[in-house]
Design a protein around this motif. Structure first.
Motif, PDB file in Angstrom:
ATOM      1  N   SER A  19       0.116  38.766  -0.788  1.00 28.68           N
ATOM      2  CA  SER A  19       0.839  37.805   0.044  1.00 28.68           C
ATOM      3  C   SER A  19       0.767  36.402  -0.557  1.00 28.68           C
ATOM      4  O   SER A  19       1.776  35.684  -0.617  1.00 28.68           O
ATOM      5  CB  SER A  19       0.256  37.813   1.455  1.00 28.68           C
ATOM      6  OG  SER A  19       0.879  36.857   2.247  1.00 28.68           O
ATOM      7  N   ASN A  20      -0.412  36.012  -1.014  1.00 30.38           N
ATOM      8  CA  ASN A  20      -0.566  34.694  -1.651  1.00 30.38           C
ATOM      9  C   ASN A  20       0.246  34.595  -2.931  1.00 30.38           C
ATOM     10  O   ASN A  20       0.850  33.559  -3.220  1.00 30.38           O
ATOM     11  CB  ASN A  20      -2.043  34.412  -1.950  1.00 30.38           C
ATOM     12  CG  ASN A  20      -2.798  33.949  -0.730  1.00 30.38           C
ATOM     13  OD1 ASN A  20      -2.199  33.533   0.253  1.00 30.38           O
ATOM     14  ND2 ASN A  20      -4.120  34.025  -0.797  1.00 30.38           N
ATOM     15  N   GLN A  21       0.260  35.654  -3.710  1.00 34.70           N
ATOM     16  CA  GLN A  21       1.032  35.640  -4.947  1.00 34.70           C
ATOM     17  C   GLN A  21       2.527  35.552  -4.672  1.00 34.70           C
ATOM     18  O   GLN A  21       3.265  34.864  -5.381  1.00 34.70           O
ATOM     19  CB  GLN A  21       0.691  36.872  -5.794  1.00 34.70           C
ATOM     20  CG  GLN A  21      -0.706  36.815  -6.386  1.00 34.70           C
ATOM     21  CD  GLN A  21      -1.098  38.089  -7.107  1.00 34.70           C
ATOM     22  OE1 GLN A  21      -0.466  39.132  -6.958  1.00 34.70           O
ATOM     23  NE2 GLN A  21      -2.174  38.007  -7.890  1.00 34.70           N
ATOM     24  N   GLU A  22       2.991  36.227  -3.624  1.00 35.59           N
ATOM     25  CA  GLU A  22       4.413  36.146  -3.255  1.00 35.59           C
ATOM     26  C   GLU A  22       4.772  34.720  -2.829  1.00 35.59           C
ATOM     27  O   GLU A  22       5.830  34.200  -3.209  1.00 35.59           O
ATOM     28  CB  GLU A  22       4.724  37.134  -2.130  1.00 35.59           C
ATOM     29  CG  GLU A  22       4.722  38.575  -2.564  1.00 35.59           C
ATOM     30  CD  GLU A  22       4.853  39.553  -1.401  1.00 35.59           C
ATOM     31  OE1 GLU A  22       5.186  40.719  -1.681  1.00 35.59           O
ATOM     32  OE2 GLU A  22       4.640  39.165  -0.227  1.00 35.59           O
ATOM     33  N   GLU A  23       3.898  34.089  -2.071  1.00 34.28           N
ATOM     34  CA  GLU A  23       4.144  32.704  -1.647  1.00 34.28           C
ATOM     35  C   GLU A  23       4.139  31.772  -2.863  1.00 34.28           C
ATOM     36  O   GLU A  23       4.981  30.868  -2.961  1.00 34.28           O
ATOM     37  CB  GLU A  23       3.086  32.258  -0.633  1.00 34.28           C
ATOM     38  CG  GLU A  23       3.259  30.846  -0.131  1.00 34.28           C
ATOM     39  CD  GLU A  23       4.557  30.617   0.628  1.00 34.28           C
ATOM     40  OE1 GLU A  23       4.980  29.446   0.713  1.00 34.28           O
ATOM     41  OE2 GLU A  23       5.159  31.586   1.136  1.00 34.28           O
ATOM     42  N   THR A  24       3.231  31.998  -3.771  1.00 33.86           N
ATOM     43  CA  THR A  24       3.184  31.195  -5.003  1.00 33.86           C
ATOM     44  C   THR A  24       4.467  31.350  -5.799  1.00 33.86           C
ATOM     45  O   THR A  24       5.025  30.370  -6.307  1.00 33.86           O
ATOM     46  CB  THR A  24       1.967  31.604  -5.862  1.00 33.86           C
ATOM     47  OG1 THR A  24       0.774  31.406  -5.109  1.00 33.86           O
ATOM     48  CG2 THR A  24       1.899  30.792  -7.139  1.00 33.86           C
ATOM     49  N   ARG A  29       9.574  29.166  -7.734  1.00 30.35           N
ATOM     50  CA  ARG A  29      11.034  29.272  -7.868  1.00 30.35           C
ATOM     51  C   ARG A  29      11.722  28.031  -7.304  1.00 30.35           C
ATOM     52  O   ARG A  29      12.671  27.512  -7.894  1.00 30.35           O
ATOM     53  CB  ARG A  29      11.542  30.527  -7.164  1.00 30.35           C
ATOM     54  CG  ARG A  29      11.292  31.783  -7.963  1.00 30.35           C
ATOM     55  CD  ARG A  29      11.840  32.997  -7.272  1.00 30.35           C
ATOM     56  NE  ARG A  29      11.645  34.181  -8.122  1.00 30.35           N
ATOM     57  CZ  ARG A  29      11.626  35.410  -7.673  1.00 30.35           C
ATOM     58  NH1 ARG A  29      11.813  35.653  -6.393  1.00 30.35           N
ATOM     59  NH2 ARG A  29      11.442  36.406  -8.499  1.00 30.35           N
ATOM     60  N   LYS A  30      11.230  27.554  -6.156  1.00 32.77           N
ATOM     61  CA  LYS A  30      11.809  26.355  -5.550  1.00 32.77           C
ATOM     62  C   LYS A  30      11.585  25.155  -6.465  1.00 32.77           C
ATOM     63  O   LYS A  30      12.499  24.356  -6.692  1.00 32.77           O
ATOM     64  CB  LYS A  30      11.183  26.096  -4.183  1.00 32.77           C
ATOM     65  CG  LYS A  30      11.749  24.895  -3.485  1.00 32.77           C
ATOM     66  CD  LYS A  30      11.105  24.660  -2.136  1.00 32.77           C
ATOM     67  CE  LYS A  30      11.710  23.428  -1.505  1.00 32.77           C
ATOM     68  NZ  LYS A  30      10.886  22.833  -0.512  1.00 32.77           N
ATOM     69  N   THR A  31      10.381  25.033  -6.999  1.00 32.25           N
ATOM     70  CA  THR A  31      10.070  23.924  -7.906  1.00 32.25           C
ATOM     71  C   THR A  31      10.937  23.987  -9.155  1.00 32.25           C
ATOM     72  O   THR A  31      11.453  22.966  -9.616  1.00 32.25           O
ATOM     73  CB  THR A  31       8.575  23.957  -8.285  1.00 32.25           C
ATOM     74  OG1 THR A  31       7.787  23.893  -7.103  1.00 32.25           O
ATOM     75  CG2 THR A  31       8.211  22.799  -9.200  1.00 32.25           C
ATOM     76  N   MET A  35      13.482  21.150 -10.405  1.00 31.44           N
ATOM     77  CA  MET A  35      13.350  20.567 -11.743  1.00 31.44           C
ATOM     78  C   MET A  35      14.621  20.749 -12.554  1.00 31.44           C
ATOM     79  O   MET A  35      15.032  19.849 -13.292  1.00 31.44           O
ATOM     80  CB  MET A  35      12.157  21.189 -12.467  1.00 31.44           C
ATOM     81  CG  MET A  35      10.816  20.779 -11.889  1.00 31.44           C
ATOM     82  SD  MET A  35       9.421  21.641 -12.625  1.00 31.44           S
ATOM     83  CE  MET A  35       9.409  20.933 -14.249  1.00 31.44           C
ATOM     84  N   THR A  36      15.270  21.899 -12.419  1.00 28.63           N
ATOM     85  CA  THR A  36      16.520  22.150 -13.123  1.00 28.63           C
ATOM     86  C   THR A  36      17.600  21.178 -12.654  1.00 28.63           C
ATOM     87  O   THR A  36      18.347  20.615 -13.463  1.00 28.63           O
ATOM     88  CB  THR A  36      16.970  23.607 -12.901  1.00 28.63           C
ATOM     89  OG1 THR A  36      15.944  24.479 -13.352  1.00 28.63           O
ATOM     90  CG2 THR A  36      18.254  23.912 -13.645  1.00 28.63           C
ATOM     91  N   GLU A  37      17.666  20.948 -11.353  1.00 30.52           N
ATOM     92  CA  GLU A  37      18.636  20.006 -10.797  1.00 30.52           C
ATOM     93  C   GLU A  37      18.352  18.586 -11.287  1.00 30.52           C
ATOM     94  O   GLU A  37      19.264  17.859 -11.676  1.00 30.52           O
ATOM     95  CB  GLU A  37      18.585  20.061  -9.271  1.00 30.52           C
ATOM     96  CG  GLU A  37      19.609  19.177  -8.594  1.00 30.52           C
ATOM     97  CD  GLU A  37      19.534  19.279  -7.081  1.00 30.52           C
ATOM     98  OE1 GLU A  37      19.927  18.300  -6.425  1.00 30.52           O
ATOM     99  OE2 GLU A  37      19.083  20.310  -6.564  1.00 30.52           O
ATOM    100  N   SER A  38      17.087  18.208 -11.287  1.00 31.94           N
ATOM    101  CA  SER A  38      16.699  16.877 -11.752  1.00 31.94           C
ATOM    102  C   SER A  38      17.030  16.703 -13.230  1.00 31.94           C
ATOM    103  O   SER A  38      17.531  15.653 -13.646  1.00 31.94           O
ATOM    104  CB  SER A  38      15.199  16.672 -11.515  1.00 31.94           C
ATOM    105  OG  SER A  38      14.781  15.439 -12.012  1.00 31.94           O
TER     106      SER A  38
END
Length: 92
Positions: A19-24, A29-31, A35-38
């Motif tokens: 569960s922790n790894q999935e959240e990580t 992915r969000k980060t 970063m790609t957008e920036s």
């Protein structure tokens, strides 16, 4: 099947770890997306600045007038030179 508390504890720990790894992974992915957008925005800004620089370099530059007549037109006269210091008139 008998209930084994040690086995159940291992399953709980593994479940928590997964569960922790999935959240990580979701956070990473969000980060990455942010970063790609920036980076995309930064690239666009660099291209825009590069275009402005190219236009500035290729456009004719105004002549720089270093002629003293410019000073005369603006001020009307040259400033007076500073007075010379006469050391013989200084009282000791």
């Amino acid at each position: 099947m008998p209930h084994d508390p040690i086995l159940q504890e291992k399953v709980d720990i593994l479940s928590f770890t997964v569960s922790n790894q999935e959240e990580t992974i979701r956070i990473l992915r969000k980060t990455l997306s942010e970063m790609t957008e920036s980076l995309s925005k930064a690239r666009k800004e660099v291209r825009d600045l590069d275009n402005k620089l190219e236009k500035a370099i290729s456009s004719p530059q105004p002549a720089v007038n270093t002629n003293s007549s410019t000073w005369l037109k603006r001020i009307g006269k040259f400033p007076s030179p500073p007075a010379k210091l006469d050391l013989s008139k200084i009282d000791s």
